[in-house]
Design a protein around this motif. Structure first.
Motif, PDB file in Angstrom:
ATOM      1  N   GLY A 239      28.664  38.024  35.838  1.00 16.56           N
ATOM      2  CA  GLY A 239      27.559  37.902  36.775  1.00 16.56           C
ATOM      3  C   GLY A 239      26.883  36.547  36.778  1.00 16.56           C
ATOM      4  O   GLY A 239      26.041  36.288  37.638  1.00 16.56           O
ATOM      5  N   VAL A 240      27.188  35.668  35.820  1.00 17.94           N
ATOM      6  CA  VAL A 240      26.624  34.324  35.862  1.00 17.94           C
ATOM      7  C   VAL A 240      26.986  33.685  37.200  1.00 17.94           C
ATOM      8  O   VAL A 240      26.163  33.073  37.879  1.00 17.94           O
ATOM      9  N   VAL A 241      28.241  33.832  37.588  1.00 14.65           N
ATOM     10  CA  VAL A 241      28.677  33.550  38.956  1.00 14.65           C
ATOM     11  C   VAL A 241      29.022  34.907  39.574  1.00 14.65           C
ATOM     12  O   VAL A 241      29.667  35.731  38.931  1.00 14.65           O
ATOM     13  N   ALA A 242      28.599  35.134  40.785  1.00 14.72           N
ATOM     14  CA  ALA A 242      28.783  36.446  41.410  1.00 14.72           C
ATOM     15  C   ALA A 242      30.248  36.854  41.406  1.00 14.72           C
ATOM     16  O   ALA A 242      31.148  36.039  41.645  1.00 14.72           O
ATOM     17  N   GLY A 243      30.471  38.141  41.117  1.00 16.82           N
ATOM     18  CA  GLY A 243      31.840  38.646  41.126  1.00 16.82           C
ATOM     19  C   GLY A 243      32.521  38.475  42.470  1.00 16.82           C
ATOM     20  O   GLY A 243      33.748  38.389  42.543  1.00 16.82           O
ATOM     21  N   SER A 244      31.730  38.389  43.522  1.00 14.38           N
ATOM     22  CA  SER A 244      32.286  38.247  44.869  1.00 14.38           C
ATOM     23  C   SER A 244      32.647  36.809  45.223  1.00 14.38           C
ATOM     24  O   SER A 244      33.241  36.567  46.276  1.00 14.38           O
ATOM     25  N   TYR A 245      32.325  35.852  44.371  1.00 12.61           N
ATOM     26  CA  TYR A 245      32.712  34.458  44.623  1.00 12.61           C
ATOM     27  C   TYR A 245      34.237  34.389  44.679  1.00 12.61           C
ATOM     28  O   TYR A 245      34.921  34.834  43.766  1.00 12.61           O
ATOM     29  N   PRO A 246      34.814  33.863  45.736  1.00 14.99           N
ATOM     30  CA  PRO A 246      36.270  33.982  45.952  1.00 14.99           C
ATOM     31  C   PRO A 246      37.146  33.379  44.857  1.00 14.99           C
ATOM     32  O   PRO A 246      38.293  33.811  44.690  1.00 14.99           O
ATOM     33  N   LEU A 247      36.652  32.395  44.118  1.00 15.77           N
ATOM     34  CA  LEU A 247      37.461  31.756  43.082  1.00 15.77           C
ATOM     35  C   LEU A 247      37.091  32.235  41.682  1.00 15.77           C
ATOM     36  O   LEU A 247      37.388  31.580  40.688  1.00 15.77           O
ATOM     37  N   ASN A 248      36.431  33.414  41.614  1.00 13.61           N
ATOM     38  CA  ASN A 248      36.023  33.980  40.330  1.00 13.61           C
ATOM     39  C   ASN A 248      37.106  34.936  39.831  1.00 13.61           C
ATOM     40  O   ASN A 248      37.343  35.986  40.419  1.00 13.61           O
TER      41      ASN A 248
END
Length: 529
Positions: A239-248
């Motif tokens: 969750g530090v970077v949203a799970g929905s961020y395409p490059l995550n």
């Protein structure tokens, strides 16, 4: 303030330093600590076992970012809380444990006094950052301020202060005014600029975020999007970077083949992670490129994963300054389709290893609000969910990571719910681990917490059975007699539901959030039909 017994003054001191809640159990050896709690205006939560009190303090600290405080008695009281202290140490939790110890005249003499230990201070020191005895009021005040200062200005880990029984009862003046607290270390500007240049030169920059970056989520998201960088997180960093961020890539770091994805990077930045065994489950991270590590703990910067550029500094400030130094940068060669394909492959592996659980975990997330805070125990349900459930917010899934104790979820969730108030909180426990702390149902009912408690019952210690089978050991001691968990919950005064399908499961969770006390949601593999 007029002179009062030191025990009372300590509560007033903590209130003055911002402490609002104390978790604990009173006993004949620490009654003086309880003299000033109500007078100081502090809420006290009565646990049913000191292990519960420690985990409640842990859960409260993780939910609020404040210090979780526990009051304990000499000897067995402190020993019972050493498990949560050890868990808090491994997971970098802000905890302050105050306990009594034998009177000064009795310490280390061996007179067979009540609750006597050979070395109580030393025993606690094995599971926390430090454990110190306060011989008088001035020392007690200095130690409390030392603990609170260090919890804000360095890697947060539990501190233990013990005060002799006779000293707690002695009259003392009020604590002095709080001293100024130092700031976290800040990265050098030259290092920030050097990293910015490395990122400008990179075609496939990748970030790996750990629990130490949770407070830097906004800054992390900004710099990641600027660079169009790929991302992995540890479980604590979800969750530090949203799970929905395409490059995550998500929290699939323990998947063996994640090493091949890391090998594609031409620059790796690890922020706020010690790259522990439980983060990777392998000795080789997999990268073949320069690595930058950013952490506030010098130990992490000199461990088994040496960085090409180690940076001692606070993640939030570093990422903010890096964003400013980087400017507009979008030359990334990462492809969303490749990341999506890798995640699908990892998901299939998880689902094949422990069939069906991923579907149930996803149903749970679908039924609950996005800002739900989860507290999970050592159970296969959580092992699957930690990989496949993507988090949009940082610091919203808490688990007993490195120390790996059973019995964490229920009391930690109670502490988290006390801290969050109306914010939704869910506990996830396995049938065997629930036995460790199920008595804290009484505390949850007493507090009137509208909290779902997901009890995953596969009727055995399934993870241990699987390990035995893999080791070609005939499974033994992996099946324990269980009570009727729903009747047990009702006996404590809680609600209970036993859903028969995934739709029933979702409804049970949603109903639990609207109830006036906790609800045990009894979940089994049979829900899949």
């Amino acid at each position: 303030m007029i002179d009062k017994p030191l025990g009372a003054q300590l509560s007033h001191m903590l209130k003055d330093r911002g402490v609002e809640v104390i978790f604990g159990i009173p006993g004949v050896h620490n009654v003086e600590l309880y003299r000033g709690i109500e007078e100081a205006g502090i809420k006290h939560v009565l646990a049913r076992h000191e292990q519960g009190a420690g985990f409640m303090a842990d859960g409260y600290a993780r939910a609020t970012g404040k210090v979780g405080v526990a009051y304990l008695i000499t000897g067995p009281g402190l020993c019972n809380a050493m498990t949560p202290m050890g868990q808090g140490y491994s997971d970098s939790v802000s905890m302050l444990v105050l306990s009594s110890c034998l009177e000064r005249k009795d310490r280390s003499i061996g007179r067979g006094r009540l609750h006597e230990m050979k070395d109580q201070e030393g025993a606690a020191a094995t599971v926390c950052d430090w454990s110190v005895t306060a011989p008088d009021a001035p020392a007690a005040y200095r130690l409390v301020d030392k603990a609170l200062s260090e919890l804000k200005s360095s890697r947060p880990r539990p501190k233990h202060i013990q005060v002799p029984i006779d000293v707690l009862g002695e009259r003392a003046p009020a604590a002095p005014a709080a001293a100024a607290i130092a700031q976290l270390p800040i990265a050098r500007p030259d290092d920030v600029e050097r990293v910015a240049q490395m990122m400008r030169d990179a075609k496939r920059p990748m970030f790996l975020f750990g629990g130490g970056a949770v407070a830097a989520s906004a800054e992390a998201r900004k710099v990641v999007e600027q660079a169009q960088a790929a991302v992995f997180t540890t479980f604590a960093g979800r969750g530090v970077v949203a799970g929905s961020y395409p490059l995550n890539y998500g929290a699939y770091l323990p998947r063996p083949d994640s090493a091949s994805e890391l090998a594609k990077a031409d620059l790796l930045l690890c922020v706020g992670t010690e790259l522990a065994e439980v983060d990777l489950w392998r000795d080789d991270l997999g990268h073949r490129c320069p690595m930058v590590r950013v952490d506030i703990d010098t130990h992490c910067l000199a461990d088994d994963f040496p960085a090409d550029l180690p940076i001692l500094g606070d993640a939030k400030v570093f990422l903010s300054e890096l964003s400013g130094a980087l400017g507009t940068h979008s030359t990334s060669e990462w492809r969303e389709a490749d990341v999506k394909a890798a995640k699908a492959r990892f998901y299939s592996e998880v689902d094949a290893e422990r069939p069906g659980i991923a579907q149930i975990a996803q149903a749970m997330q679908d039924a609950l609000p996005e800002d739900t805070m989860y507290y999970s125990d050592m159970t296969q349900f959580a092992y699957v969910a930690k990989e496949v459930v993507e988090m949009e917010r940082a610091g919203h899934w808490h688990h007993p990571y490195a120390f790996g104790t059973l019995g964490y979820a229920l009391p930690a969730a109670i502490g988290g719910k006390v801290g969050r108030g109306d914010g939704p909180v869910v506990a996830i426990a396995g049938d065997y681990g629930f036995h460790y702390t199920m008595q804290e149902l009484g505390a949850a009912v007493e507090l009137g917490l509208n909290m779902p408690i997901v009890l995953w019952d596969n009727a055995k210690l399934k993870e241990i059975e699987d390990a035995m089978v893999r080791s070609q050991i005939a499974p033994n001691a992996v099946v324990a007699y269980n009570p009727d968990f729903c009747k047990l919950a009702e006996a404590f005064g809680a609600y209970a539901e036993a859903p028969k399908s995934l739709e029933d499961f979702k409804s049970a969770l949603q109903n639990a959030l609207k109830a006036d006390k906790p609800t045990l949601v009894y979940a089994t593999p049979e829900m899949l039909g």
